[in-house]
Design a protein around this motif. Structure first.
Motif, short mmCIF file in Angstrom:
data_model
loop_
_atom_site.label_atom_id
_atom_site.label_comp_id
_atom_site.label_asym_id
_atom_site.label_seq_id
_atom_site.Cartn_x
_atom_site.Cartn_y
_atom_site.Cartn_z
N GLN A 40 7.52 -8.87 -9.52
CA GLN A 40 7.47 -9.29 -10.80
C GLN A 40 6.23 -10.54 -10.92
O GLN A 40 6.13 -11.11 -9.78
CB GLN A 40 8.73 -9.80 -11.58
N GLY A 41 5.48 -10.53 -11.88
CA GLY A 41 4.56 -11.64 -12.05
C GLY A 41 3.14 -11.23 -11.57
O GLY A 41 2.11 -12.06 -11.66
N THR A 42 2.91 -10.28 -11.01
CA THR A 42 1.53 -9.97 -10.62
C THR A 42 0.83 -9.23 -11.64
O THR A 42 1.34 -8.45 -12.67
CB THR A 42 1.70 -8.72 -9.47
N ASP A 43 -0.54 -9.10 -11.64
CA ASP A 43 -1.39 -8.69 -12.81
C ASP A 43 -1.31 -7.07 -12.58
O ASP A 43 -1.01 -6.72 -11.26
CB ASP A 43 -2.40 -9.10 -12.93
N GLY A 44 -2.13 -6.35 -13.29
CA GLY A 44 -2.27 -4.88 -12.90
C GLY A 44 -3.44 -4.71 -12.00
O GLY A 44 -3.46 -3.48 -11.61
N GLY A 45 -4.23 -5.50 -11.65
CA GLY A 45 -5.20 -5.17 -10.79
C GLY A 45 -4.95 -5.49 -9.25
O GLY A 45 -3.94 -5.63 -8.67
N GLY A 46 -5.99 -5.03 -8.22
CA GLY A 46 -5.96 -5.44 -7.06
C GLY A 46 -6.13 -4.05 -6.10
O GLY A 46 -6.33 -3.10 -6.50
N LYS A 47 -6.34 -4.46 -4.82
CA LYS A 47 -6.43 -3.38 -3.98
C LYS A 47 -6.13 -3.76 -2.59
O LYS A 47 -5.92 -4.96 -2.28
CB LYS A 47 -7.94 -2.85 -3.74
N ALA A 48 -5.91 -2.71 -1.59
CA ALA A 48 -5.58 -3.03 -0.12
C ALA A 48 -6.28 -1.94 0.69
O ALA A 48 -6.31 -1.09 0.30
CB ALA A 48 -3.95 -3.06 0.00
N GLY A 49 -6.68 -2.61 1.94
CA GLY A 49 -7.27 -1.55 2.71
C GLY A 49 -7.49 -2.27 4.36
O GLY A 49 -7.10 -3.32 4.56
N LEU A 50 -7.68 -1.39 5.05
CA LEU A 50 -7.73 -1.67 6.53
C LEU A 50 -9.13 -1.30 6.97
O LEU A 50 -9.84 -0.21 6.73
CB LEU A 50 -6.72 -0.85 7.49
N ASP A 109 -5.43 -7.80 -2.40
CA ASP A 109 -5.14 -8.64 -3.18
C ASP A 109 -4.65 -8.27 -4.55
O ASP A 109 -4.02 -7.13 -4.61
CB ASP A 109 -6.79 -9.32 -3.29
N GLY A 110 -4.60 -8.95 -5.46
CA GLY A 110 -3.72 -8.73 -6.72
C GLY A 110 -2.32 -8.21 -6.56
O GLY A 110 -1.40 -8.62 -5.83
N LYS A 111 -1.93 -7.07 -7.13
CA LYS A 111 -0.67 -6.56 -7.09
C LYS A 111 -0.18 -6.15 -5.60
O LYS A 111 0.90 -5.87 -5.60
CB LYS A 111 -0.43 -5.41 -8.29
N PHE A 112 -1.09 -5.80 -4.82
CA PHE A 112 -0.99 -5.30 -3.67
C PHE A 112 -0.67 -6.43 -2.56
O PHE A 112 0.07 -6.12 -1.53
CB PHE A 112 -2.10 -4.25 -3.05
N ALA A 113 -0.83 -7.74 -2.70
CA ALA A 113 -0.77 -8.65 -1.98
C ALA A 113 0.65 -9.16 -1.65
O ALA A 113 1.06 -9.43 -0.53
CB ALA A 113 -1.62 -9.96 -2.44
N PRO A 114 1.51 -9.61 -2.87
CA PRO A 114 2.93 -10.11 -2.34
C PRO A 114 3.77 -9.08 -1.22
O PRO A 114 4.31 -8.01 -1.84
CB PRO A 114 3.43 -10.07 -3.83
N GLY A 115 3.99 -9.71 -0.11
CA GLY A 115 4.77 -9.15 0.87
C GLY A 115 4.16 -7.77 1.42
O GLY A 115 4.78 -6.75 2.06
N TRP A 116 2.73 -7.60 1.16
CA TRP A 116 1.94 -6.34 2.01
C TRP A 116 2.50 -6.41 3.48
O TRP A 116 2.40 -7.50 4.11
CB TRP A 116 0.45 -6.75 1.83
N THR A 117 3.11 -5.25 3.79
CA THR A 117 3.30 -4.90 5.35
C THR A 117 2.57 -3.80 5.80
O THR A 117 2.47 -2.80 5.18
CB THR A 117 4.74 -4.63 5.30
N TYR A 131 -0.37 4.59 10.82
CA TYR A 131 -0.31 3.61 10.15
C TYR A 131 0.25 3.68 8.94
O TYR A 131 0.10 4.68 8.36
CB TYR A 131 -1.75 2.98 9.82
N THR A 132 1.30 2.60 8.70
CA THR A 132 2.21 2.69 7.32
C THR A 132 1.86 1.45 6.43
O THR A 132 2.21 0.50 7.09
CB THR A 132 3.53 3.07 7.40
N SER A 133 1.38 1.52 5.13
CA SER A 133 1.08 0.39 4.46
C SER A 133 2.15 0.36 3.25
O SER A 133 2.37 1.48 2.79
CB SER A 133 -0.29 0.33 3.92
N PHE A 134 2.82 -0.61 2.87
CA PHE A 134 3.62 -0.87 1.87
C PHE A 134 3.62 -2.37 1.27
O PHE A 134 3.65 -3.32 1.87
CB PHE A 134 5.20 -0.38 2.15
N THR A 135 3.63 -2.31 0.00
CA THR A 135 3.88 -3.60 -1.01
C THR A 135 4.91 -3.37 -1.65
O THR A 135 4.90 -2.47 -2.58
CB THR A 135 2.52 -3.77 -1.98
N PRO A 136 6.12 -4.10 -1.64
CA PRO A 136 7.26 -4.14 -2.73
C PRO A 136 6.73 -4.41 -4.05
O PRO A 136 5.85 -5.36 -4.20
CB PRO A 136 8.25 -4.94 -1.93
N VAL A 137 7.45 -3.88 -4.83
CA VAL A 137 6.97 -4.09 -6.32
C VAL A 137 7.66 -5.61 -6.69
O VAL A 137 8.75 -5.87 -6.19
CB VAL A 137 7.93 -3.25 -7.33
#
Length: 507
Positions: free
Chosen positions: A72-82, A141-149, A64-70
């Protein structure tokens, strides 16, 4: 596939409700005031993805490989998980009455996360093995959400469906079309259904063959319990054995994630992802240049026949395959045609356009590489364009090919290869894709990259761009491969600017 639209209220406070299910390109308002301000594109704040159970083979190894592109406009918080689907069925068929699922509950996976993303811009990886690994439900959520793959890639050394199987974990939805499935004697095809919600989902599975709709042995549909996943063997739904089927998954209540695992006794296997929404024009990108056989499967869900022009966007331009200039698709019936080694050693993508009037169609390609006992199979569904940005995770230095095609107009495309999961530097390059051509790109990794890396594709200018990524790996002398298309990653959402208007309180 249906797309959930975003309701917008006054002000940008509604952004907190935005999820990955929000549409990236909302329709333009008819007769809009020309003085209205342009919509701002802001990053989504929450994304949900579903990964099917990887394999029933005891010798399966899954990454399994998780990736979120950097972004702009996201805040500093957030997390991601399965997390494991808490009620996982290991049987060949699902109980349509909605009774308790059998098999592994996924407790091992739940106790120890498969992977833990640390920062956007760097892939996170995890490995599992064996036949009882559960489906996964992911949130970011947060900075991990936009484009999470999240990419799920499985290697199976022997047996039915042996080879390299890959699938992008996808959002839940309410309708899916899968042209390219089969109930033939040498195929073992499952449709995997995963319910991420707190209430049960009721799902109908329709099968359509060469003569139209096929009567199912389970007319009342399937109940998928909350947070559960079930593999359903297609051959148990009908006594008919057909080489080429279109599967429709429609949800009466709730939402599910859906994918078809297509396993062949001799020619390997792969995941069949859902086709893009029914449309009069379709693009199927990224046919490997060394494909030995390509089979096109198409279906029109309406009550009108479709006549399509068939073209191949090669590295030198758009051409018409000899003997396959057009395709007639009868209403409600699945049509399949063998294109052979259509790419003839060049990069290629298939373009389907109306010969006359536009009739919505879904389609996919079954692609074979190798010959005899060294055959391997992958699937390429029709897909949506890259749009602003698309992302593909789990790439390796020598085993990755990115295919880009611009069917209607020349386009400029920016491709970023991320840092590796084990270190290294990202690199960005810009490519020009000429109208009607397909361009294959290799050697994308940046300097010193270790482990796997992600690809982010962005349209800079010009016409729409379609993309696919091919992974290859050799196992027991057979070169396995899998192809994933790269539709828009829905990391941004358009939010119109709104001014405060207190006069509405006086009316």
């Amino acid at each position: 596939m249906n797309r959930t639209t975003l309701s917008l209220f006054a002000g940008t406070a509604a952004l907190a409700a935005v999820t990955a299910f929000a549409a990236f390109d909302p329709p333009a308002a008819s007769g809009a005031d020309s003085s209205a301000k342009a919509a701002a594109e802001l990053p989504v704040e929450r994304t949900s993805l579903l990964c099917p159970a990887p394999s029933d083979s005891e010798i399966a190894d899954t990454a399994y490989t998780s990736f979120t592109p950097v972004t702009q406009g996201t805040d500093g918080g957030g997390k991601a998980g399965l997390q494991a689907a808490t009620e996982q069925s290991a049987g060949d068929t699902a109980d349509p009455t909605g009774g308790a699922a059998k098999g592994k509950s996924g407790k091992k996976t739940a106790d120890k996360p498969v992977l833990t993303p640390k920062e956007p811009g760097t892939p996170a990886t995890g490995d599992t093995s064996g036949s009882e690994e559960p489906a996964l439900i992911g949130t970011a959520d947060g900075k991990f959400a936009p484009g999470w793959t999240v990419q799920e890639t499985t290697e199976v050394a022997a047996g039915t469906g042996r080879g390299l199987l890959g699938v992008n974990c996808t959002p839940a939805d309410t309708e899916f079309w899968f042209p390219g499935a089969s109930t033939s004697a040498d195929r073992t095809d499952y449709v995997h259904l995963t319910n991420p919600d707190d209430s049960a989902a009721v799902v109908d599975i329709g099968l359509y063959g060469k003569d139209g709709a096929i009567k199912s042995t389970v007319p009342d549909g399937f109940t998928i319990p909350p947070h559960a996943s079930r593999p359903i063997l297609l051959s148990t739904l009908t006594e008919q054995r057909q080489d080429d089927l279109t599967v429709r998954v429609s949800v009466r209540s709730g939402r599910v994630g859906a994918a078809v695992q297509a396993l062949d006794d001799k020619a390997g296997g792969d995941w069949l992802a859902a086709s893009a929404d029914p449309s009069g024009s379709l693009v199927l990108p990224g046919i490997p240049k060394d494909a030995t056989d390509v089979r096109l499967i198409a279906f029109t869900p309406g009550d009108a026949d479709a006549d399509l022009k068939v073209r191949l966007a090669s590295s030198g331009g758009a051409i018409t395959p000899a003997g396959h200039e057009t395709l007639h698709v009868k209403a409600g019936m699945t049509i399949a045609t063998d294109l052979g080694a259509v790419t003839r050693g060049e990069a290629g993508s298939l373009l389907l356009t109306p010969s006359d009037r536009s009739v919505p169609v879904v389609a996919a390609l079954r692609v074979v590489r190798g010959k005899g006992s060294a055959q391997e199979t992958a699937y390429i569904p029709a897909t949506a364009p890259v749009g602003r940005r698309a992302t593909a995770a789990d790439n390796s230095g020598k085993g990755t090919t990115l295919s880009l095609t611009a069917p209607t107009a020349t386009a400029q495309v920016k491709v970023t290869a991320s840092a590796g999961s084990g270190g290294g530097s990202p690199v960005t390059k810009t490519y020009t894709v000429r109208q009607g051509t397909t361009q294959d790109i290799t050697g994308l990794a940046g300097q010193g990259v270790q482990g796997t890396y992600a690809l982010t594709v962005e349209t800079v200018s010009g016409g729409p761009v379609y993309a696919a990524r091919t992974l290859t790996a050799t196992e027991s002398g057979v070169q396995g491969f899998t192809v994933q298309t790269l539709p828009n990653d829905r990391g941004l959402v358009a939010v119109p600017e709104a001014d405060e208007d207190l006069s509405v309180l006086q009316k």
